[in-house]
Structures are given as structure tokens and as C-alpha cells.
Design a protein around this motif. Structure first.
Motif, PDB file in Angstrom:
ATOM      1  N   LEU A 162       0.838  -1.199   0.000  1.00  0.00           N
ATOM      2  CA  LEU A 162       0.000   0.000   0.000  1.00  0.00           C
ATOM      3  C   LEU A 162       0.874   1.250   0.000  1.00  0.00           C
ATOM      4  O   LEU A 162       1.963   1.239   0.573  1.00  0.00           O
ATOM      5  CB  LEU A 162      -0.889   0.035   1.255  1.00  0.00           C
ATOM      6  N   PRO A 163       0.388   2.338  -0.602  1.00  0.00           N
ATOM      7  CA  PRO A 163       1.118   3.611  -0.476  1.00  0.00           C
ATOM      8  C   PRO A 163       1.269   3.972   0.997  1.00  0.00           C
ATOM      9  O   PRO A 163       0.444   3.578   1.831  1.00  0.00           O
ATOM     10  CB  PRO A 163       0.203   4.608  -1.194  1.00  0.00           C
ATOM     11  N   ASP A 164       2.299   4.722   1.315  1.00  0.00           N
ATOM     12  CA  ASP A 164       2.657   5.010   2.708  1.00  0.00           C
ATOM     13  C   ASP A 164       1.491   5.495   3.561  1.00  0.00           C
ATOM     14  O   ASP A 164       1.264   4.983   4.655  1.00  0.00           O
ATOM     15  CB  ASP A 164       3.779   6.054   2.765  1.00  0.00           C
ATOM     16  N   THR A 165       0.770   6.489   3.094  1.00  0.00           N
ATOM     17  CA  THR A 165      -0.322   7.049   3.891  1.00  0.00           C
ATOM     18  C   THR A 165      -1.396   6.012   4.137  1.00  0.00           C
ATOM     19  O   THR A 165      -1.886   5.866   5.263  1.00  0.00           O
ATOM     20  CB  THR A 165      -0.940   8.276   3.182  1.00  0.00           C
ATOM     21  N   TYR A 166      -1.751   5.267   3.099  1.00  0.00           N
ATOM     22  CA  TYR A 166      -2.784   4.241   3.229  1.00  0.00           C
ATOM     23  C   TYR A 166      -2.353   3.172   4.223  1.00  0.00           C
ATOM     24  O   TYR A 166      -3.124   2.735   5.064  1.00  0.00           O
ATOM     25  CB  TYR A 166      -3.057   3.591   1.871  1.00  0.00           C
ATOM     26  N   ARG A 167      -1.086   2.745   4.100  1.00  0.00           N
ATOM     27  CA  ARG A 167      -0.563   1.692   4.977  1.00  0.00           C
ATOM     28  C   ARG A 167      -0.563   2.158   6.430  1.00  0.00           C
ATOM     29  O   ARG A 167      -0.966   1.424   7.326  1.00  0.00           O
ATOM     30  CB  ARG A 167       0.845   1.294   4.536  1.00  0.00           C
ATOM     31  N   SER A 168      -0.139   3.395   6.661  1.00  0.00           N
ATOM     32  CA  SER A 168      -0.093   3.918   8.033  1.00  0.00           C
ATOM     33  C   SER A 168      -1.487   3.975   8.642  1.00  0.00           C
ATOM     34  O   SER A 168      -1.697   3.528   9.771  1.00  0.00           O
ATOM     35  CB  SER A 168       0.544   5.307   8.051  1.00  0.00           C
ATOM     36  N   VAL A 169      -2.433   4.523   7.902  1.00  0.00           N
ATOM     37  CA  VAL A 169      -3.801   4.631   8.425  1.00  0.00           C
ATOM     38  C   VAL A 169      -4.389   3.245   8.652  1.00  0.00           C
ATOM     39  O   VAL A 169      -4.986   2.982   9.703  1.00  0.00           O
ATOM     40  CB  VAL A 169      -4.697   5.473   7.474  1.00  0.00           C
ATOM     41  N   PHE A 170      -4.207   2.340   7.692  1.00  0.00           N
ATOM     42  CA  PHE A 170      -4.751   0.976   7.832  1.00  0.00           C
ATOM     43  C   PHE A 170      -4.163   0.302   9.067  1.00  0.00           C
ATOM     44  O   PHE A 170      -4.900  -0.271   9.876  1.00  0.00           O
ATOM     45  CB  PHE A 170      -4.459   0.149   6.579  1.00  0.00           C
ATOM     46  N   ASN A 171      -2.859   0.347   9.225  1.00  0.00           N
ATOM     47  CA  ASN A 171      -2.206  -0.290  10.375  1.00  0.00           C
ATOM     48  C   ASN A 171      -2.670   0.312  11.696  1.00  0.00           C
ATOM     49  O   ASN A 171      -2.977  -0.409  12.642  1.00  0.00           O
ATOM     50  CB  ASN A 171      -0.688  -0.174  10.271  1.00  0.00           C
ATOM     51  N   MET A 172      -2.721   1.637  11.733  1.00  0.00           N
ATOM     52  CA  MET A 172      -3.102   2.287  12.990  1.00  0.00           C
ATOM     53  C   MET A 172      -4.540   1.953  13.371  1.00  0.00           C
ATOM     54  O   MET A 172      -4.831   1.719  14.539  1.00  0.00           O
ATOM     55  CB  MET A 172      -2.913   3.801  12.876  1.00  0.00           C
ATOM     56  N   TYR A 173      -5.430   1.893  12.395  1.00  0.00           N
ATOM     57  CA  TYR A 173      -6.841   1.644  12.693  1.00  0.00           C
ATOM     58  C   TYR A 173      -7.120   0.149  12.875  1.00  0.00           C
ATOM     59  O   TYR A 173      -7.627  -0.276  13.904  1.00  0.00           O
ATOM     60  CB  TYR A 173      -7.729   2.209  11.584  1.00  0.00           C
ATOM     61  N   ALA A 174      -6.780  -0.640  11.864  1.00  0.00           N
ATOM     62  CA  ALA A 174      -7.180  -2.053  11.842  1.00  0.00           C
ATOM     63  C   ALA A 174      -6.333  -2.932  12.759  1.00  0.00           C
ATOM     64  O   ALA A 174      -6.837  -3.914  13.309  1.00  0.00           O
ATOM     65  CB  ALA A 174      -7.121  -2.587  10.412  1.00  0.00           C
ATOM     66  N   ILE A 175      -5.087  -2.588  12.946  1.00  0.00           N
ATOM     67  CA  ILE A 175      -4.206  -3.468  13.714  1.00  0.00           C
ATOM     68  C   ILE A 175      -3.919  -2.912  15.106  1.00  0.00           C
ATOM     69  O   ILE A 175      -3.993  -3.624  16.097  1.00  0.00           O
ATOM     70  CB  ILE A 175      -2.899  -3.746  12.933  1.00  0.00           C
ATOM     71  N   GLU A 176      -3.616  -1.619  15.185  1.00  0.00           N
ATOM     72  CA  GLU A 176      -3.259  -1.023  16.477  1.00  0.00           C
ATOM     73  C   GLU A 176      -4.465  -0.534  17.268  1.00  0.00           C
ATOM     74  O   GLU A 176      -4.370  -0.314  18.463  1.00  0.00           O
ATOM     75  CB  GLU A 176      -2.278   0.135  16.283  1.00  0.00           C
TER      76      GLU A 176
END
Length: 185
Positions: free
Chosen positions: A125-139
Motif C-alpha cells: 500500500l502507499p505510505d499514507t494508506y498503509r499507516s492509516v490501515f495499520n493504525m486503525y485495523a491493527i493497532e
């Protein structure tokens, strides 16, 4: 004695600046924290840099852990913030609109998908998408917390998550279709 109790015992030595206890603490948590860092990094070298920055911050701010909650959770949060800090220093927040126009269709059968395969797809995923996805879905961060950490609005965080999920669904659909095609051969 639980793992967190053992960590807290080692941490007591870290509070007294005992280098051997700091090394033991690092060796105990580094593999688990590396997994966290890999979710935010492009590759292993970048994840290693984030890991080092995170542990430096943890040891530098050791007096702020008050013994409430999980020590590992406290360190995990530091790692996430280290990844976000690194990202904010190196990348502006830019959305990839061309990727958001992908449409979603198809059926899903993800049986047999290994965790490392899923993590590899997330890292694409592009950086911004990956960061938001990880922070929301995983963290488990809220959109308000994500927006604050990444310097975006809550609405933009929600939109970015939606786009990231669409991209992931499309990638998984293509992966699934390729697997079906391979089985038919």
C-alpha cells in the motif's frame, strides 16, 4: 509469573541504568516489536531503523512508564509513534487518487492465505494508506487519534482507510483469481 511480570522485573533494572538489564529487555521484546515496525516500513532495513529509534525513545523516556497497564503495550505504542515520526519526517501526506478508482468485484476465498502473505500485500500500500490501515485495523487507534498523529482530518483518515481497504480487496481478489487459475492448470 506472567511474561509482563518478567518484563517489569527486567524493567526495574533498566530504571537503575543497568546495561545488562537494558540488553535483556531489548532482546526479549525486539522480535515482537520488529513485527510492529515491519507493518509500517517498506523493507527490513527501514523497520530495523524504526525499531532502534523506538527503543532509544523507550529508554530515554523510561521514567514515564508508571507501571499501569502492559509494559509491552507501552513499548508497542512507542514503536508505532516512532514509525509515524519517521514517516512524517520523510513523506508528506498525499493520497493516490488513481488507486482509489479501482472497483471491487468478485467472490472471496482466502483460506490458506498465510499471515506473511497478507503482511506483504499490506506493505504494498502507499505510505499514507498503509499507516492509516495499520493504525486503525491493527493497532486500534481512533480516526481522531490517527488524524492528529498524521496531521490530517478525521474525515480524511476515514476516507484513506476506505481506499486502503478497497485496494487490499482488489489485490486479494486478483490473488484469489490467480490461485484458481493455477489450480485449473
Amino acid at each position: 509469573m506472567t511474561t509482563d511480570d518478567k518484563l517489569k522485573q527486567i524493567w526495574a533494572g533498566c530504571l537503575n541504568n543497568e546495561r545488562k538489564q537494558e540488553e535483556l529487555f531489548y532482546k526479549t521484546l525486539a522480535p515482537r516489536m520488529m513485527a510492529v515496525c515491519m507493518r509500517y516500513a517498506h523493507d527490513r532495513d527501514e523497520a530495523q531503523d524504526i525499531l532502534q529509534e523506538g527503543f532509544i525513545k523507550a529508554f530515554k523516556n523510561r521514567q514515564y512508564y508508571r507501571g499501569e497497564g502492559s509494559l509491552e503495550g507501552w513499548v508497542r505504542r512507542i514503536m508505532v509513534h516512532a514509525a509515524i515520526s519517521r514517516y512524517r519526517k520523510t513523506k508528506p501526506v498525499v493520497l493516490c487518487d488513481e488507486m482509489s478508482t479501482e472497483t471491487f468485484s468478485g467472490t472471496y476465498n482466502y483460506d490458506g492465505l498465510e499471515t506473511q502473505d497478507l503482511m506483504r500485500i499490506i506493505r504494498q500500500l502507499p505510505d499514507t494508506y498503509r499507516s492509516v490501515f495499520n493504525m486503525y485495523a491493527i493497532e486500534g487507534y481512533s480516526h481522531q487519534e490517527i488524524g492528529s498523529a498524521l496531521g490530517m482530518s478525521e474525515l480524511l483518515s476515514r476516507t484513506t482507510l476506505c481506499r486502503a481497504r478497497t485496494i487490499l480487496k482488489n489485490k486479494l481478489t486478483r490473488l484469489n483469481k490467480a490461485e484458481v487459475y493455477r489450480m485449473a492448470m
